[in-house]
Enzyme design. Structure first.
Site, short mmCIF file in Angstrom:
data_model
loop_
_atom_site.label_atom_id
_atom_site.label_comp_id
_atom_site.label_asym_id
_atom_site.label_seq_id
_atom_site.Cartn_x
_atom_site.Cartn_y
_atom_site.Cartn_z
N ASP A 44 14.91 -0.76 -38.44
CA ASP A 44 14.12 -1.57 -37.51
C ASP A 44 12.78 -1.99 -38.13
OD1 ASP A 44 14.66 -2.74 -34.96
OD2 ASP A 44 12.89 -1.72 -34.19
N GLU A 85 2.79 -2.39 -34.07
CA GLU A 85 4.11 -1.84 -34.29
C GLU A 85 4.32 -1.54 -35.77
OE1 GLU A 85 6.55 -3.71 -31.14
OE2 GLU A 85 7.97 -3.90 -32.78
N GLU A 137 13.01 -9.32 -27.08
CA GLU A 137 12.07 -8.33 -26.55
C GLU A 137 12.64 -7.63 -25.31
OE1 GLU A 137 10.00 -7.66 -28.73
OE2 GLU A 137 8.11 -8.75 -28.54
N GLU A 207 22.12 -7.65 -31.13
CA GLU A 207 21.55 -6.36 -30.72
C GLU A 207 22.62 -5.27 -30.69
OE1 GLU A 207 18.42 -5.34 -30.22
OE2 GLU A 207 17.46 -7.29 -30.49
C1 HMH Z 1 16.64 -5.02 -33.44
N1 HMH Z 1 15.44 -5.96 -31.55
C2 HMH Z 1 15.40 -5.20 -32.65
N2 HMH Z 1 14.28 -4.59 -33.03
C3 HMH Z 1 13.13 -4.75 -32.32
N3 HMH Z 1 12.01 -4.11 -32.73
C4 HMH Z 1 13.14 -5.55 -31.15
C5 HMH Z 1 14.33 -6.14 -30.81
C6 HMH Z 1 11.95 -5.76 -30.25
O1 HMH Z 1 10.76 -5.79 -30.82
#
Ligand code: HMH
Length: 218
Positions: A44, A85, A137, A207
């Site tokens: 991520d 983040e 999001e 996702e």
């Molecule tokens: C895969 N989808 C993914 N990572 C993230 N950090 C977000 C959405 C939302 O910020």
């Protein structure tokens, strides 16, 4: 009914596959192997780095569109959140002993990152880009908020992660993005609305693939 609401109903099964994925359900019942969590964390981070130029391109589109200052500011707050983040990922990774320099992006991540890149093209208008942004999001918001509900057995060391996206402020921010998307969609041509719906569904698929990768490792 607002356009995004009709999609959420129409594509409900797919939306639930994205927001109540086994990865999330296993955070809730504390059965997620920590190796999967660490894999997700590293992957991520790569995704989030690719998200930065996408949001920057979205901000440019909002400005070119002449969208209201309030809406530009919502996107700007998204950039600020993303900045936080990136720092958080670095701290969290060092806490878990995950080395961010040596992460090899997995296939599902590469596919998602190239999707983000395709959204930066001038061919993708502001309406489509902001709709995709909201969807990206919103999936994280809904997924991680799910891990904080009463009765969940979410482990203490994963709570901070869940709160990052599951907190109410992030929920409000997602609703604000949804509002921007709806107002844009309302005045868009049928063709643009159709393209935006396809992007929404594509985000849900990506996702799901991202969670699958995090669970399974490839
Ligand atoms: C895969 N989808 C993914 N990572 C993230 N950090 C977000 C959405 C939302 O910020």
């Amino acid at each position: 009914m607002e356009i995004t609401e009709t999609w959420l109903r129409k594509h409900r099964p797919m939306y639930l596959r994205a927001t109540q994925h086994p990865f999330i359900l296993s955070i809730r019942d504390a059965s997620l192997p920590l190796s999967s969590f660490k894999r997700w964390l590293g992957q991520d981070y790569i995704f989030v780095r690719a998200f930065v130029p996408f949001i920057a391109s979205l901000l440019v589109k909002a400005w070119k569109e002449g969208d209201d200052e309030a809406n530009v500011d919502i996107i700007l707050s998204g950039i600020a959140t993303l900045n936080d983040e990136v720092s958080w990922f670095k701290r969290e990774a060092s806490k878990w002993g995950v080395s961010l320099d040596s992460i090899v992006p997995q296939q599902a991540n590469l596919v998602y990152c190239s999707f983000l890149e395709s959204l930066m093209s001038a061919q993708v208008d502001y309406t489509q880009a902001v709709t995709a942004f909201w969807a990206i999001e919103a999936v994280y918001q809904e997924s991680f908020a799910h891990c904080l509900e009463d009765g969940c057995k979410t482990r203490d060391e994963l709570k901070e992660t869940c709160e990052r996206w599951g907190n109410d402020g992030f929920g409000q921010y997602c609703r604000a993005l949804q509002g921007i998307a709806n107002r844009q969609l309302e005045k868009a041509s049928d063709q643009v609305v159709e393209k935006a719906e396809a992007l929404f569904v594509r985000v849900l698929e990506l996702e799901v693939e991202f969670w699958n990768m995090s669970v399974l490792g490839s």
